[in-house]
Enzyme design. Structure first.
Site, PDB file in Angstrom:
ATOM      1  N   GLU A 221       0.842  -1.203   0.000  1.00 58.56           N
ATOM      2  CA  GLU A 221       0.000   0.000   0.000  1.00 58.56           C
ATOM      3  C   GLU A 221       0.876   1.252   0.000  1.00 58.56           C
ATOM      4  O   GLU A 221       1.952   1.256   0.613  1.00 58.56           O
ATOM      5  CB  GLU A 221      -0.929   0.013   1.218  1.00 58.56           C
ATOM      6  CG  GLU A 221      -1.950  -1.115   1.209  1.00 58.56           C
ATOM      7  CD  GLU A 221      -2.875  -1.096   2.427  1.00 58.56           C
ATOM      8  OE1 GLU A 221      -3.901  -1.795   2.397  1.00 58.56           O
ATOM      9  OE2 GLU A 221      -2.552  -0.377   3.399  1.00 58.56           O
ATOM     10  N   ARG A 329       7.712 -12.880   1.549  1.00 54.43           N
ATOM     11  CA  ARG A 329       9.024 -12.352   1.913  1.00 54.43           C
ATOM     12  C   ARG A 329      10.125 -13.353   1.593  1.00 54.43           C
ATOM     13  O   ARG A 329      11.229 -12.979   1.174  1.00 54.43           O
ATOM     14  CB  ARG A 329       9.038 -11.997   3.402  1.00 54.43           C
ATOM     15  CG  ARG A 329       8.213 -10.758   3.730  1.00 54.43           C
ATOM     16  CD  ARG A 329       8.137 -10.489   5.214  1.00 54.43           C
ATOM     17  NE  ARG A 329       7.472  -9.216   5.499  1.00 54.43           N
ATOM     18  CZ  ARG A 329       7.183  -8.761   6.710  1.00 54.43           C
ATOM     19  NH1 ARG A 329       7.495  -9.494   7.778  1.00 54.43           N
ATOM     20  NH2 ARG A 329       6.585  -7.598   6.859  1.00 54.43           N
ATOM     21  N   ARG A 354      39.975  -5.325 -15.862  1.00 53.10           N
ATOM     22  CA  ARG A 354      40.119  -3.869 -15.855  1.00 53.10           C
ATOM     23  C   ARG A 354      41.485  -3.484 -15.268  1.00 53.10           C
ATOM     24  O   ARG A 354      41.824  -3.895 -14.150  1.00 53.10           O
ATOM     25  CB  ARG A 354      39.004  -3.238 -15.014  1.00 53.10           C
ATOM     26  CG  ARG A 354      39.044  -1.731 -14.925  1.00 53.10           C
ATOM     27  CD  ARG A 354      38.576  -1.087 -16.202  1.00 53.10           C
ATOM     28  NE  ARG A 354      38.417   0.342 -16.068  1.00 53.10           N
ATOM     29  CZ  ARG A 354      38.069   1.147 -17.067  1.00 53.10           C
ATOM     30  NH1 ARG A 354      37.830   0.626 -18.273  1.00 53.10           N
ATOM     31  NH2 ARG A 354      37.941   2.449 -16.881  1.00 53.10           N
ATOM     32  N   GLY A 425      33.248   1.526 -11.043  1.00 50.02           N
ATOM     33  CA  GLY A 425      33.624   2.923 -11.196  1.00 50.02           C
ATOM     34  C   GLY A 425      32.615   3.679 -12.036  1.00 50.02           C
ATOM     35  O   GLY A 425      31.404   3.570 -11.840  1.00 50.02           O
ATOM     36  N   GLY A 426      33.099   4.427 -13.014  1.00 47.50           N
ATOM     37  CA  GLY A 426      32.206   5.175 -13.893  1.00 47.50           C
ATOM     38  C   GLY A 426      31.295   4.267 -14.698  1.00 47.50           C
ATOM     39  O   GLY A 426      30.162   4.635 -15.023  1.00 47.50           O
ATOM     40  N   GLU A 449       6.138  -5.996  -0.616  1.00 44.98           N
ATOM     41  CA  GLU A 449       5.361  -7.021   0.079  1.00 44.98           C
ATOM     42  C   GLU A 449       4.389  -7.630  -0.938  1.00 44.98           C
ATOM     43  O   GLU A 449       3.768  -6.915  -1.724  1.00 44.98           O
ATOM     44  CB  GLU A 449       4.567  -6.425   1.248  1.00 44.98           C
ATOM     45  CG  GLU A 449       5.412  -5.757   2.325  1.00 44.98           C
ATOM     46  CD  GLU A 449       6.082  -6.755   3.254  1.00 44.98           C
ATOM     47  OE1 GLU A 449       5.923  -7.978   3.047  1.00 44.98           O
ATOM     48  OE2 GLU A 449       6.776  -6.307   4.174  1.00 44.98           O
ATOM     49  N   GLY A 450       4.240  -8.927  -0.898  1.00 39.90           N
ATOM     50  CA  GLY A 450       3.351  -9.572  -1.847  1.00 39.90           C
ATOM     51  C   GLY A 450       3.998  -9.718  -3.198  1.00 39.90           C
ATOM     52  O   GLY A 450       5.227  -9.825  -3.325  1.00 39.90           O
TER      53      GLY A 450
END
Length: 454
Positions: A221, A329, A354, A425-426, A449-450
């Site tokens: 809600e 949940r 990298r 990073g970027g 929820e749900g």
């Protein structure tokens, strides 16, 4: 558990070139055609037309709910429905999936890799799941995963563990699309767990047939300090039925849903109600959020919605509603685990490839330790989630286990998403890489929820 109904022949998935049947999609296409017309320039409406296209794309139309199907009443209202037995687990602590569960995981993993992942960025931008994705989910039997075999499903025993494993596998492809695919099955599972004979005989044949309806579990809600166990939506007795009033948010695919399971407060206790989309007083409007955008989130308004006494799903003392919240949940925990795994799988090779200052950034201890922490936290999230699922499948009380899993998954899952963005990073800030989308999706675990149920 029989898997003959859940596997597509050949075990492969293809993306059909069919156009979306979403009514909002049709409307946007029509408005686009209008916006491209030279006529609107001659009559001075260019700016207004372009604004209409933008508004509809971002927020959706406010419409009455879908009313394309009539559910024929069947069965006895006062008779208990079919219930699948709990799973008999050995005394040893062993969470190894069974052969059937592993087969389901393999199918869901293939679906995630071949269908969900390639469409994820486009679906996130469009705030809608492609028809081809939803069709593939139906072909592998996701809606009937939690339905008893006696009612046309594939469950010979409670399928909580299988549901958690499948949700985790799908979320590795994309969390938003996973929610879209799992939403109808959440309603079917709820009917299998708590439905009366009449409710099961009336609604479940639609989910086990060829034309599976869109359906939604509506608990969330849009209120400040929303408490899932104390819904503001009200149900008032009126003769031989009830009148529902309130607003539900984050309703998955609400514009096309034909059946809703709505949570409301009845005489001080939270209760679940089955509400068909053709019921007068329902309206839906687009409600896209920061994350889980591919799930086509909507807001469902109920104004004087009248349902009969047979619309109550489960007990009226609040016990069914509480169990529904806990199982929901648990499903979100599984989705968090799958998405966090996707982040880790993406980041690990990235930091090894990298380079900065002449060497891979993975050689820096600050980077290596962060990746190691992500892996440790992820494993803790997975074990807590699987343990709670195992107890739920055995029919045991899971209040403590679900609370622990949810607390860890909502905090550490979001942190794993943030760490993934930081390590890129970027590149973590731009949409060229999917980590920014996964981070946005993981933030939803703390507030949703749900929507899904295992």
């Amino acid at each position: 558990m029989s898997l003959t109904k859940s596997l597509k022949p050949g075990g492969r998935f293809g993306l059909a070139s069919t156009e979306s049947r979403d009514p909002i999609g049709y409307a946007v296409a029509a408005l686009n055609r209008v916006a491209q017309s030279e006529l609107i320039d001659r009559i001075g409406l260019r700016r207004q037309a372009e604004q209409a296209v933008f508004t509809v794309t971002r927020t959706g139309f406010r419409t009455m709910t879908a009313a394309s199907r009539t559910f024929a009443r069947a069965g006895r209202r006062d008779a208990a429905g079919v219930r699948v037995p709990g799973v008999a687990r050995p005394g040893t602590f062993d969470l190894t999936p069974t052969e059937d569960e592993q087969m389901l995981v393999d199918v869901a993993t293939e679906l995630a890799e071949e269908v969900l992942r390639p469409c994820a960025a486009e679906a996130d931008e469009a705030c809608a799941a492609p028809d081809a994705v939803l069709t593939s989910a139906l072909e592998v039997g996701l809606p009937i995963l939690g339905v008893p075999e006696a009612l046309g499903g594939i469950s010979e025993e409670r399928s909580t563990v299988a549901g958690v494993l499948v949700a985790e596998a799908l979320a590795r492809g994309d969390l938003g699309l996973a929610v879209s695919c799992l939403a109808p099955g959440a309603v079917a599972t709820a009917l299998g767990l708590w439905g009366t004979e009449e409710q099961q005989q009336t609604y479940l044949p639609a989910f086990t047939g060829d034309e599976v309806p869109a359906a939604a579990l509506a608990l969330n809600e849009p209120t400040v300090l929303f408490d899932a166990l104390a819904p503001a939506t009200t149900a008032v007795r009126d003769g031989d039925g009830f009148v529902l009033d309130g607003v539900k948010s984050a309703v998955v695919r609400g514009a096309e849903a034909e059946l809703f399971v709505v949570g409301a407060s009845l005489e001080g206790a939270p209760v679940l109600f089955l509400v068909e989309s053709s019921t007068p007083g329902l309206s839906v409007e687009g409600d896209p959020a920061m994350g889980v955008r591919a799930a086509s989130l909507t807001r469902l308004s109920l104004s004087g919605v009248r349902v009969d006494e047979g619309a109550v799903l489960g007990a009226t003392d609040g016990s069914t509603y509480v169990e529904c919240v806990r199982l929901s949940r648990l499903a979100w925990c599984a989705l968090a685990v799958g998405t966090a795994q996707a982040v880790l799988d993406y980041v690990t090779p990235y930091v090894k490839e990298r380079e900065a200052f002449g060497e891979p950034i993975a050689h820096r201890q600050s980077v290596a330790f962060k990746v190691a922490d992500m892996a440790i936290e992820l494993e803790a999230m997975r074990l807590l989630t699987w343990r709670a699922a195992s107890r739920a499948a055995a029919g045991k009380d899971v209040a403590r286990e679900v609370a622990l899993a949810r607390q860890l998954c909502k905090e550490r899952g979001m942190q794993i998403g943030l760490d993934g963005v930081q390590l890129l990073g970027g590149h973590g800030f731009v949409k060229e890489h999917p980590v920014e989308r996964w981070y946005r999706d993981l933030r939803a675990v703390a507030v949703m929820e749900g929507s899904v149920l295992v």
